[in-house]
Write a protein that holds these residues in place. Structure first.
Motif, short mmCIF file in Angstrom:
data_model
loop_
_atom_site.label_atom_id
_atom_site.label_comp_id
_atom_site.label_asym_id
_atom_site.label_seq_id
_atom_site.Cartn_x
_atom_site.Cartn_y
_atom_site.Cartn_z
N LEU A 70 0.81 -1.22 0.00
CA LEU A 70 0.00 0.00 0.00
C LEU A 70 0.85 1.28 0.00
CD1 LEU A 70 -2.87 1.08 -0.05
CD2 LEU A 70 -2.90 0.96 2.46
N PRO A 71 1.94 1.36 0.78
CA PRO A 71 2.76 2.58 0.70
C PRO A 71 3.29 2.85 -0.70
CG PRO A 71 3.34 1.32 2.66
CD PRO A 71 2.43 0.45 1.84
N ALA A 72 3.71 1.81 -1.40
CA ALA A 72 4.21 1.99 -2.77
C ALA A 72 3.08 2.45 -3.69
CB ALA A 72 4.82 0.69 -3.28
N GLY A 324 11.08 -4.67 -1.28
CA GLY A 324 10.25 -5.83 -1.52
C GLY A 324 8.98 -5.56 -2.29
N ARG A 325 8.72 -4.29 -2.65
CA ARG A 325 7.49 -3.98 -3.38
C ARG A 325 7.71 -3.07 -4.59
NH1 ARG A 325 3.27 -7.46 -2.00
NH2 ARG A 325 3.81 -8.23 0.07
N SER A 326 8.92 -2.56 -4.77
CA SER A 326 9.23 -1.71 -5.93
C SER A 326 9.97 -2.54 -6.96
CB SER A 326 10.08 -0.51 -5.52
OG SER A 326 9.36 0.34 -4.64
N LEU A 327 9.59 -2.37 -8.22
CA LEU A 327 10.19 -3.11 -9.31
C LEU A 327 10.69 -2.14 -10.38
CD1 LEU A 327 10.48 -6.21 -10.09
CD2 LEU A 327 8.58 -5.80 -11.67
N ALA A 328 11.90 -2.38 -10.87
CA ALA A 328 12.42 -1.62 -12.01
C ALA A 328 12.02 -2.35 -13.29
CB ALA A 328 13.93 -1.49 -11.93
N VAL A 329 11.53 -1.61 -14.27
CA VAL A 329 11.05 -2.18 -15.53
C VAL A 329 11.61 -1.37 -16.69
CG1 VAL A 329 8.93 -3.05 -14.46
CG2 VAL A 329 8.94 -0.77 -15.53
N ASP A 330 11.28 -1.79 -17.89
CA ASP A 330 11.67 -1.04 -19.09
C ASP A 330 10.59 0.01 -19.37
OD1 ASP A 330 12.45 -0.10 -21.53
OD2 ASP A 330 12.52 -2.05 -22.52
N SER A 331 10.88 1.25 -19.03
CA SER A 331 9.88 2.30 -19.19
C SER A 331 9.65 2.68 -20.65
CB SER A 331 10.29 3.55 -18.39
OG SER A 331 11.51 4.06 -18.86
N PRO A 339 0.52 -0.85 -10.84
CA PRO A 339 0.69 -2.09 -10.10
C PRO A 339 1.00 -3.25 -11.04
CG PRO A 339 -1.41 -1.00 -9.57
CD PRO A 339 -0.86 -0.35 -10.80
N LEU A 340 1.77 -4.21 -10.53
CA LEU A 340 2.12 -5.42 -11.26
C LEU A 340 1.99 -6.61 -10.31
CD1 LEU A 340 5.41 -4.15 -12.91
CD2 LEU A 340 3.43 -4.88 -14.22
N TRP A 341 1.52 -7.73 -10.82
CA TRP A 341 1.54 -8.96 -10.04
C TRP A 341 2.72 -9.80 -10.51
CZ3 TRP A 341 -0.37 -10.41 -5.62
CH2 TRP A 341 -0.26 -11.76 -5.26
N LEU A 342 3.67 -10.04 -9.62
CA LEU A 342 4.90 -10.75 -9.95
C LEU A 342 4.78 -12.23 -9.60
CD1 LEU A 342 7.92 -10.69 -10.80
CD2 LEU A 342 8.45 -10.17 -8.41
N MET A 357 3.49 -5.78 -6.74
CA MET A 357 4.61 -4.86 -6.87
C MET A 357 4.11 -3.58 -7.56
SD MET A 357 7.19 -6.84 -5.78
CE MET A 357 8.67 -5.98 -6.33
N VAL A 358 4.97 -2.56 -7.58
CA VAL A 358 4.66 -1.33 -8.31
C VAL A 358 5.87 -0.98 -9.16
CG1 VAL A 358 3.88 1.05 -8.18
CG2 VAL A 358 3.21 -0.57 -6.39
N ALA A 359 5.65 -0.68 -10.42
CA ALA A 359 6.73 -0.29 -11.34
C ALA A 359 7.14 1.13 -11.01
CB ALA A 359 6.26 -0.39 -12.78
N GLN A 360 8.31 1.29 -10.37
CA GLN A 360 8.71 2.61 -9.90
C GLN A 360 10.13 3.01 -10.29
OE1 GLN A 360 7.83 2.01 -5.65
NE2 GLN A 360 6.05 3.33 -5.88
N ASP A 361 10.83 2.14 -11.02
CA ASP A 361 12.22 2.45 -11.31
C ASP A 361 12.60 1.87 -12.66
OD1 ASP A 361 14.64 3.62 -10.76
OD2 ASP A 361 15.19 2.29 -9.12
#
Length: 411
Positions: A70-72, A324-331, A339-342, A357-361
């Motif tokens: 939730l914070p992410a 544990g909840r932020s994910l780096a992706v190809d922007s 949001p993403l389900w990993l 997860m949340v795509a944040q980086d």
């Protein structure tokens, strides 16, 4: 913090290729050869495909501690909703516009911390999951990164003192999309010399003192190996001799391509492929200081830093990352802030790792439709998990229902 999934010989890709923490996209490659005639070209498959699925199809959907994300979610929503309603979310408005996110984000903002059931209900009410694939292939590579921590030197004359520099005032970044629309996302970094834009100084040149005496020193690190790993990660915590702690984050780079020293050390037989890890590389560099300087300087890419106040580290979306909840992706392919389900496995195991997860980086090596870099946090435990993570997996993108419905209508 792209490229195709890497084979066994590239074990260290997940260790030293994923330079995240606000890392910018890699500089443009050489221009491609002219395309073949249209009749010679095979039918093209889109690089990214989205297939709608039900929440019940998400592996482990009922088992995750959703509220930990939730914070992410709320940080990313805050960033999105601060923009104009007509602002596109993601490449080619893949996730609609900011207006499409107002109702879903408002609903998430009403949820009390720790309330898994309420968050699950809100997600199911306001979003629709889509399986992500690379031209139909759902499986991809997932690596890990962490927030580096290093000790500051007592001063510039202390043994091992290594400067972390601010962005130099002569560094020029050129957004090529301003000149040609088809070059969106491509940049050149350099400096002006005799009226011409030329490549910026390399790591070797900077290490030799090319930026000294210009007042650019932000912090003096106490160890050159720790400083190098901070460059790889892109952000970190600096602990001063008096106990003070400050965060530094990515502010820019010299624009040179990244070079994976871990892969080189394996190829040269210096480090055994089977036992390779970030820790092994770091230990070898410290045990061989003279050789280490030459090895580290093979990576011409150099990172410039800024001080970060408040929460951190800060990801490419401009919000503090959540361990544990932020994910780096190809922007270039996926929107930041969504949001993403990993669905993958814990590092070096077959144990399922399935969570929201949340795509944040982003990261300079995080390239492709199904490619992610998992943020583990800071400290030795985070380093251990990140250092051995090189897992196969897949993920599902959550889009607001209004966007999902438009996609279905259009198809």
């Amino acid at each position: 913090m792209k490229a195709a999934p890497l084979a066994g010989a590239l074990l260290l890709a997940g260790l030293l290729l994923a330079a995240c923490g606000g890392e910018e996209p890699a500089p443009p490659k050489e221009p491609p050869e002219p395309p073949k005639a249209e009749a010679e070209l095979p039918p093209a498959e889109p690089a990214l495909l989205l297939e709608p699925v039900d929440f019940a199809a998400l592996p482990g959907w009922e088992e995750d501690d959703l509220a930990a994300a939730l914070p992410a979610l709320t940080r990313s929503c805050g960033r999105l909703l601060a923009q104009p309603d007509d602002r596109a979310v993601g490449p080619d408005a893949l996730a609609g516009s900011v207006a499409d996110w107002r109702v879903p984000c408002d609903a998430l903002g009403q949820i009390t911390a720790g309330d898994d059931a309420a968050l699950r209900a809100a997600l199911e009410q306001h979003f629709r999951p889509f399986a992500v694939s690379n031209a139909g292939a759902r499986e991809g590579l997932f690596t890990g990164y962490y927030e580096a921590e290093l000790k500051a030197a007592a001063g510039p004359d202390a043994p091992g003192a290594t400067p972390l520099y601010r962005v130099p005032d002569d560094l020029v970044t050129v957004d090529l999309a301003l000149f040609r629309a088809d070059l969106r996302g491509e940049k050149l970094v350099g400096r002006v010399q005799d009226g011409r834009l030329v490549p910026y100084l390399t790591r070797k040149e900077i290490d030799a003192g090319a930026l000294a005496d210009r007042g650019l020193e932000l912090v003096w690190a106490g160890d050159p190996v720790d400083a190098f790993f901070l460059h790889v990660q892109g952000s970190g915590r600096v602990v001063f001799p008096d106990g003070r702690v400050t965060r530094v984050g990515f502010a820019g780079s010299n624009g040179h391509p990244f070079y994976a020293i871990g892969r080189a050390l394996i190829d040269e037989g210096v480090i055994d492929r089977k036992s390779a890890s970030m820790q092994k590389i770091r230990d070898w560099l410290r045990a061989h200081p003279q050789k280490a300087e030459e090895v580290m300087q093979r990576n011409a890419r150099y990172i410039f830093f800024r001080e970060i106040t408040g929460e951190g580290p800060i990801g490419a979306q401009g919000v503090a990352l959540t361990p544990g909840r932020s994910l780096a992706v190809d922007s270039a392919l996926l929107p930041l802030g969504v949001p993403l389900w990993l669905d993958t496995t814990w590092p070096a195991t077959d144990r399922p790792l399935r969570r929201l997860m949340v795509a944040q980086d982003v990261g300079s090596a995080i390239k492709g439709a199904v490619r992610g870099d998992f943020f583990w946090g800071s400290g030795d435990e985070a380093l251990a998990e990140a250092g051995r993570m090189k897992q196969k997996g897949s993920y599902y993108l959550f889009l607001p229902k209004a966007v999902a419905e438009r996609r279905e209508t259009a198809s």
